[in-house]
Design an enzyme around this catalytic site. Sequence first.
Site, PDB file in Angstrom:
ATOM      1  N   ASN A 102      -7.970  -1.796   5.241  1.00  0.00           N
ATOM      2  CA  ASN A 102      -6.742  -1.394   4.568  1.00  0.00           C
ATOM      3  C   ASN A 102      -7.011  -0.928   3.141  1.00  0.00           C
ATOM      4  O   ASN A 102      -7.989  -1.344   2.522  1.00  0.00           O
ATOM      5  CB  ASN A 102      -5.724  -2.558   4.554  1.00  0.00           C
ATOM      6  N   VAL A 103      -6.128  -0.098   2.666  1.00  0.00           N
ATOM      7  CA  VAL A 103      -6.283   0.482   1.319  1.00  0.00           C
ATOM      8  C   VAL A 103      -5.134   0.037   0.416  1.00  0.00           C
ATOM      9  O   VAL A 103      -4.967   0.555  -0.676  1.00  0.00           O
ATOM     10  CB  VAL A 103      -6.328   2.037   1.407  1.00  0.00           C
ATOM     11  N   HIS A 119     -12.588   1.111   3.378  1.00  0.00           N
ATOM     12  CA  HIS A 119     -11.987   2.442   3.319  1.00  0.00           C
ATOM     13  C   HIS A 119     -11.389   2.773   1.957  1.00  0.00           C
ATOM     14  O   HIS A 119     -10.573   3.676   1.856  1.00  0.00           O
ATOM     15  CB  HIS A 119     -10.918   2.581   4.405  1.00  0.00           C
ATOM     16  N   CYS A 148      -9.109  17.212 -13.320  1.00  0.00           N
ATOM     17  CA  CYS A 148     -10.118  16.394 -14.017  1.00  0.00           C
ATOM     18  C   CYS A 148     -10.403  16.980 -15.408  1.00  0.00           C
ATOM     19  O   CYS A 148     -10.693  18.179 -15.535  1.00  0.00           O
ATOM     20  CB  CYS A 148     -11.409  16.399 -13.187  1.00  0.00           C
ATOM     21  N   CYS A 151     -14.258  18.236 -15.448  1.00  0.00           N
ATOM     22  CA  CYS A 151     -14.841  19.385 -14.731  1.00  0.00           C
ATOM     23  C   CYS A 151     -13.788  20.309 -14.140  1.00  0.00           C
ATOM     24  O   CYS A 151     -14.122  21.305 -13.499  1.00  0.00           O
ATOM     25  CB  CYS A 151     -15.774  18.900 -13.615  1.00  0.00           C
ATOM     26  N   PRO A 215      -0.797  -8.177  18.607  1.00  0.00           N
ATOM     27  CA  PRO A 215       0.197  -8.218  19.694  1.00  0.00           C
ATOM     28  C   PRO A 215      -0.236  -7.346  20.886  1.00  0.00           C
ATOM     29  O   PRO A 215       0.225  -7.508  21.998  1.00  0.00           O
ATOM     30  CB  PRO A 215       1.463  -7.644  19.050  1.00  0.00           C
TER      31      PRO A 215
END
Length: 252
Positions: A102-103, A119, A148, A151, A215
Site C-alpha cells: 500500500n502507498v 510500492h 522541478c 532540471c 474475504p
Amino acid sequence: MNGLERVISALRSAQFVVALTGAGVSAESGVPTFRQAQTGLWAQFDPAELATPEAFARNPDRVWAWYAWRRSLVEQAEPNPAHRALAELARRLPRFTLITQNVDGLHQRAGSAEVIELHGSLQRYRCAICATPVAIPAEAHPPRSPVCVRCGGHIRPDVVWFGEPLPEAALSAAFDAARRAQVFLSIGTSGLVEPAASLARVSSRAGALVVHVNPEQPANMSAGDIYLCGRAGEILPIILARLAEVGQENAR
Ligand code: BV8
Ligand code: ZN
C-alpha cells in the site's frame, strides 16, 4: 485443530513473524482498493493504465490529478482495527516485520514503526527526471504536476508504477524476511501483483506457515497454506486477543 487454532499455536512459538499487506487492509478505512478506486470521474479509466510511466509521460496532469484525488481520500481516512492490530502484534511478538504494497501510509499512522513500503508512498514526491525529492503538504496540493526547480522535469508521486522496478533495498529486505519467518501473514491482497505476490511462496518453501486473511481466496496460495476467510479488521483483533489470553511463551 481448525485454521485459526493452528495460526495461534504457530504464532505462540514463532521467533520471527512477517506480515505482507495489500489494499484490502485499508478497505475498512474507506480507502477503496486499487480496482474499486475507479468511481466518479475516474470510473472511465483503468488504474493499471493510469499507474504507468507511459500514462504520466503522455498526460502528466491527468495522472497527477488521479493521485491528488487518492491522496485526498487517504487524508480523510483513519487507520482501522486491522492496522492497529498489526501495530500491536509488533509489540507482542519477539520479532515482527511488516511489509506493505500500500502507498497510503495508514500503517505508520496506526503506530507501526518500521514498514517496508514495496510500492512507495502517496505522501512522497520526486522529480521524474533527476529524482530530486520534493515535499508537498496535503493542504497545499498543486492542481497540476509542478516543474522541478533543478532540471525542469515533471514532479511525480514517489510510487512504483507498473513496469517499474521496486526499490532494491525494500525488495531484498522483504525477501530476506520472508525466508526467515516461521509464520508469514498475507493480509488483504489478491496476490496478483508481482514480485510482491511471490513472497508468500518463497516463505512457504523456506518452511514458514503461510496464512492468508481475505474475504476472497487470493490467487497466490500454495499447498499447506492456511486460508482465514474474512475481513482483516475482524480477524486480526481476534488473533491478537487469543495471543494475549494465555500470554504466549515467547512474549517480550
Ligand atoms: C515490475 C503503486 C519489473 C501504485 C502498485 C504478467 C505476469 C506476471 C507479472 C507481470 C505480467 N505483466 C507485467 C507484470 C509485472 C507487473 C504485474 O505484476 N502485473 C500484474 C497486474 C499482472 N508488476 C510490475 O510491473 C512491478 N514491476 O515487475 O518491474 C522490472 C524489473 C527491473 C527493471 C524494470 C522493470 C510493479 C508492480 C507495482 C505496481 N504498483 N501500486 C499505485 O498504488 O498507484 S500495485 C497496486 O495494485 C497496489 O499496490 C496493489 O499491490 C496492487 C493490487 O491492488 P488492489 O487490487 O487494490 O489490491 P489487492 O490486489 O491487494 O486486492 C485487494 C484485496 O483485498 C482483494 O483480494 C480483496 O478480496 C481484499 N479485501 C477487500 N476487503 C478486505 C480485503 N481483505 C481483508 N480485509 C478486508 N476488509
Ligand atoms: Zn529534476
